[in-house]
Design an enzyme around this catalytic site. Sequence first.
Site, short mmCIF file in Angstrom:
data_model
loop_
_atom_site.label_atom_id
_atom_site.label_comp_id
_atom_site.label_asym_id
_atom_site.label_seq_id
_atom_site.Cartn_x
_atom_site.Cartn_y
_atom_site.Cartn_z
N SER A 24 11.48 20.70 21.98
CA SER A 24 10.05 20.83 22.20
C SER A 24 9.27 20.65 20.89
O SER A 24 9.46 19.66 20.20
CB SER A 24 9.75 22.19 22.86
N HIS A 82 10.50 20.07 31.53
CA HIS A 82 10.52 20.42 30.11
C HIS A 82 11.76 21.24 29.82
O HIS A 82 11.82 22.43 30.11
CB HIS A 82 9.27 21.19 29.72
N ASP A 94 8.08 15.35 32.36
CA ASP A 94 7.85 16.52 31.51
C ASP A 94 6.36 16.84 31.47
O ASP A 94 5.56 16.01 31.05
CB ASP A 94 8.36 16.21 30.10
#
Length: 238
Positions: free
Chosen positions: A23, A180, A151
């Site tokens: 991330s 995600h 995502d």
Amino acid sequence: MREVVRHVSTRYPKANIYAVGWSLGANILVRYLGEESHRCPLSGAVSLCNPFNLITADEDFRKGFNNIYNKALAKGLRSIFKRHLLLFEDMGGGYNIPLAVNAKTVKDFDEGLTRVSFGFKTADDYYSHSSSSDSIRNVCTPLLCIQAANDPIAPSRGIPPDDIKENPNCVLVVTPQGGHLGWVAGAETPLGAPWTDPLVVDFLEHLRKGRQPEDPDPSFNIDESEHNPSENLESLEV
């Protein structure tokens, strides 16, 4: 990031050092790789669900269902910040404490606090200068980038596919599903490890063996039977 890598390199001068980022951590990692370029001491790296372009990510983060994630993260930031308010009582420098304390979105919090801490004029200025989308072309370290087309936090439109493909040091994998960091598969779904875990280890093991690009290594492959990614590997972009 730079200080940690320098510390580990100094302490273990003969070791190969690898890094994996998830991330926003992936964005920090890729930005670091690009800034260090040919000077980077890492032997390899993996980026998973990198938002790449933080302005694009912020725009999508404030749309539709993504607002739920946005508000939840803003709530968490407010909660942490309120526990440390006393530290900011006599601090000048342009902080907008009321905006940070009452932030409805992550951008509100960044506008009131984060961008000031790092010396940027606006949150957008902070996002622009902190994005890794413009750094990927300067990466000289072997890098595997894994993204999911659906995502909500790291939108696919923020991926710089041309710059990644044109860089011989980078490999891009885009799965149609996965959300995600939600690449679940196999009999232990949803409690088991993501199928990306063994893939990442295979990639780093491939690098550890020191094979050259012209020397095919059968141990590193994106194989559906081995990693059991189910529908996630219906299509790949490499």
